[in-house]
Enzyme design. Structure first.
Site, PDB file in Angstrom:
ATOM      1  N   ASN A   1       0.865  -1.185   0.000  1.00 54.88           N
ATOM      2  CA  ASN A   1       0.000   0.000   0.000  1.00 54.88           C
ATOM      3  C   ASN A   1       0.901   1.234   0.000  1.00 54.88           C
ATOM      4  O   ASN A   1       1.503   1.565   1.015  1.00 54.88           O
ATOM      5  CB  ASN A   1      -0.893  -0.036   1.254  1.00 54.88           C
ATOM      6  CG  ASN A   1      -1.742   1.216   1.391  1.00 54.88           C
ATOM      7  OD1 ASN A   1      -1.810   2.045   0.472  1.00 54.88           O
ATOM      8  ND2 ASN A   1      -2.396   1.355   2.536  1.00 54.88           N
TER       9      ASN A   1
ATOM     10  N   LYS B   1       0.073   4.237  -0.191  1.00 52.23           N
ATOM     11  CA  LYS B   1      -0.586   5.394   0.445  1.00 52.23           C
ATOM     12  C   LYS B   1      -0.407   6.636  -0.452  1.00 52.23           C
ATOM     13  O   LYS B   1      -0.386   6.500  -1.670  1.00 52.23           O
ATOM     14  CB  LYS B   1      -0.065   5.590   1.878  1.00 52.23           C
ATOM     15  CG  LYS B   1      -0.206   4.291   2.698  1.00 52.23           C
ATOM     16  CD  LYS B   1      -0.023   4.466   4.178  1.00 52.23           C
ATOM     17  CE  LYS B   1      -0.179   3.105   4.866  1.00 52.23           C
ATOM     18  NZ  LYS B   1      -0.093   3.198   6.317  1.00 52.23           N
TER      19      LYS B   1
ATOM     20  N   HIS C   1      -9.484   0.846   5.146  1.00 50.44           N
ATOM     21  CA  HIS C   1      -8.182   1.063   5.788  1.00 50.44           C
ATOM     22  C   HIS C   1      -8.389   1.986   6.989  1.00 50.44           C
ATOM     23  O   HIS C   1      -9.216   2.904   6.943  1.00 50.44           O
ATOM     24  CB  HIS C   1      -7.189   1.678   4.796  1.00 50.44           C
ATOM     25  CG  HIS C   1      -5.793   1.665   5.328  1.00 50.44           C
ATOM     26  ND1 HIS C   1      -5.360   2.606   6.237  1.00 50.44           N
ATOM     27  CD2 HIS C   1      -4.762   0.819   5.124  1.00 50.44           C
ATOM     28  CE1 HIS C   1      -4.105   2.322   6.564  1.00 50.44           C
ATOM     29  NE2 HIS C   1      -3.715   1.251   5.899  1.00 50.44           N
TER      30      HIS C   1
ATOM     31  N   GLU D   1      -6.845   4.440   8.026  1.00 54.62           N
ATOM     32  CA  GLU D   1      -6.705   5.877   7.735  1.00 54.62           C
ATOM     33  C   GLU D   1      -7.992   6.422   7.101  1.00 54.62           C
ATOM     34  O   GLU D   1      -8.365   7.574   7.329  1.00 54.62           O
ATOM     35  CB  GLU D   1      -5.473   6.101   6.836  1.00 54.62           C
ATOM     36  CG  GLU D   1      -4.185   5.867   7.634  1.00 54.62           C
ATOM     37  CD  GLU D   1      -3.021   5.289   6.848  1.00 54.62           C
ATOM     38  OE1 GLU D   1      -3.015   5.368   5.615  1.00 54.62           O
ATOM     39  OE2 GLU D   1      -2.102   4.743   7.505  1.00 54.62           O
TER      40      GLU D   1
ATOM     41  N   GLU E   1      -5.025  -5.050  10.599  1.00 54.49           N
ATOM     42  CA  GLU E   1      -4.003  -4.024  10.827  1.00 54.49           C
ATOM     43  C   GLU E   1      -4.311  -3.305  12.144  1.00 54.49           C
ATOM     44  O   GLU E   1      -5.152  -2.392  12.172  1.00 54.49           O
ATOM     45  CB  GLU E   1      -4.011  -2.996   9.690  1.00 54.49           C
ATOM     46  CG  GLU E   1      -3.709  -3.578   8.333  1.00 54.49           C
ATOM     47  CD  GLU E   1      -3.209  -2.506   7.369  1.00 54.49           C
ATOM     48  OE1 GLU E   1      -2.115  -2.676   6.838  1.00 54.49           O
ATOM     49  OE2 GLU E   1      -3.897  -1.489   7.178  1.00 54.49           O
TER      50      GLU E   1
ATOM     51  N   GLY F   1       2.735   2.301  10.884  1.00 55.98           N
ATOM     52  CA  GLY F   1       3.680   3.404  10.743  1.00 55.98           C
ATOM     53  C   GLY F   1       4.394   3.784  12.030  1.00 55.98           C
ATOM     54  O   GLY F   1       5.030   4.831  12.106  1.00 55.98           O
TER      55      GLY F   1
ATOM     56  N   SER G   1       3.689  -2.048  10.473  1.00 57.28           N
ATOM     57  CA  SER G   1       5.144  -2.114  10.695  1.00 57.28           C
ATOM     58  C   SER G   1       5.731  -3.482  10.343  1.00 57.28           C
ATOM     59  O   SER G   1       6.676  -3.941  10.984  1.00 57.28           O
ATOM     60  CB  SER G   1       5.498  -1.719  12.131  1.00 57.28           C
ATOM     61  OG  SER G   1       5.125  -0.362  12.347  1.00 57.28           O
TER      62      SER G   1
HETATM   63  P1  13P Z   1       3.173   0.406   7.726  1.00 61.16           P
HETATM   64  O1  13P Z   1       3.712  -0.882   7.119  1.00 61.16           O
HETATM   65  O2  13P Z   1       3.881   1.626   7.223  1.00 61.16           O
HETATM   66  O3  13P Z   1       3.072   0.308   9.202  1.00 61.16           O
HETATM   67  O4  13P Z   1       1.669   0.557   7.178  1.00 61.16           O
HETATM   68  C1  13P Z   1       0.825  -0.517   7.240  1.00 61.16           C
HETATM   69  C2  13P Z   1      -0.410  -0.188   6.475  1.00 61.16           C
HETATM   70  O5  13P Z   1      -1.182   0.668   6.876  1.00 61.16           O
HETATM   71  C3  13P Z   1      -0.633  -0.893   5.210  1.00 61.16           C
HETATM   72  O6  13P Z   1      -1.907  -0.675   4.724  1.00 61.16           O
END
Ligand code: 13P
Length: 253
Positions: A9, A11, A97, A99, A169, A175, A215
């Site tokens: 992803n 983002k 997601h 976010e 997740e 992150g 992560s």
């Molecule tokens: P990170 O791997 O940067 O923690 O992000 C995970 C994520 O949100 C994938 O959709």
């Protein structure tokens, strides 16, 4: 055997040139290193989807959108619908997601609508669930994930549900550099599979791929992917570096 999947992803990262380089490097490495037992999916920002899909055509690498609209077409300025996404060569879409849930107020009812629309328009949903830190600390993590599943996904009939991919997740791991421990990941993945079994039966539950995200990197992927109910990963930060991402893909034992 369940499909092993690693999805990147991206983002809101990459300009056109960076997106091209990243996709080209990943596909080149997978080819040179003869990695074919894992389904690899890249989720670029909307504006690059068509070009990345064209570039990856014939490689076996899938392309996902990071979101889709909850309507098919019409006066929804700024939105991008499932049929539009499919028409430019993507076959997958991330739905729910954390976010999107946190910054764009997407609730389970809206996500159920998006999931249905994605499936109606030939996109495989990668449906994301996960609890926040306060929810985990107060022991409500299973309750949260169950309501996300129940309200967002379990509205689907068996035939449609069996097409879905799930990503767990934990929000506190995204992150932050804090990965769920193998025990925490396995416990939640087994919990999710158990709830799917209660709703759709064991055959469907055993066939659904459940990915871990948060992560995940080349140092911890081997341990996470070896867990019995973890079928791969949804990778954020580490998917922006081709070598790291491909090393994660190679972490399946
Ligand atoms: P990170 O791997 O940067 O923690 O992000 C995970 C994520 O949100 C994938 O959709």
């Amino acid at each position: 055997m369940r499909t092993k999947i690693v999805a990147g992803n991206w983002k809101m990262n990459t300009n056109r040139e960076e997106a091209f380089s990243l996709a080209t490097e990943v596909s080149g490495m997978l080819k040179n290193e003869q990695i074919s037992a894992v389904k690899v999916i890249l989720a670029p920002p909307f504006v690059h989807i068509g070009a990345v899909a064209q570039l990856l055509n014939g490689t076996g690498i899938g392309v996902a959108a990071q979101n889709c609209a909850s309507e098919v077409s019409g006066a929804y300025t700024g939105e991008v619908s499932a049929p539009m996404i499919h028409s430019v060569g993507a076959n997958f879409v991330l739905i729910g997601h954390s976010e999107r849930r946190a910054y764009f107020n997407e609730d389970n009812a809206l996500l159920a609508k998006k999931t249905q629309l994605a499936l109606d328009h030939h996109l495989t949903p990668i449906f994301c669930v996960g609890e926040t830190l306060p929810e985990r600390e107060s022991g409500k993590h299973e309750e949260t994930v169950f309501s996300q599943l129940e309200e967002g996904l379990f509205i689907l009939p068996d035939t449609l549900f069996s097409k879905v991919i799930i990503a767990y997740e934990p929000v506190w791991a995204i992150g932050t550099g804090k990965t769920a421990s193998p025990a925490q990941a396995q416990e939640m993945h087994a919990f999710i599979r158990g709830k799917i079994s209660n709703r759709y039966g064991d055959a469907i539950a055993q066939a659904v791929s459940i990915l871990y995200g948060g992560s995940c990197n080349e140092n911890n992927a081997t341990e996470l992917f070896a867990l019995p109910d973890v079928d791969g990963g949804l990778i954020g930060g580490a998917s922006l570096k081709s070598r790291s991402f491909v090393n994660i893909i190679k972490s399946f034992s």
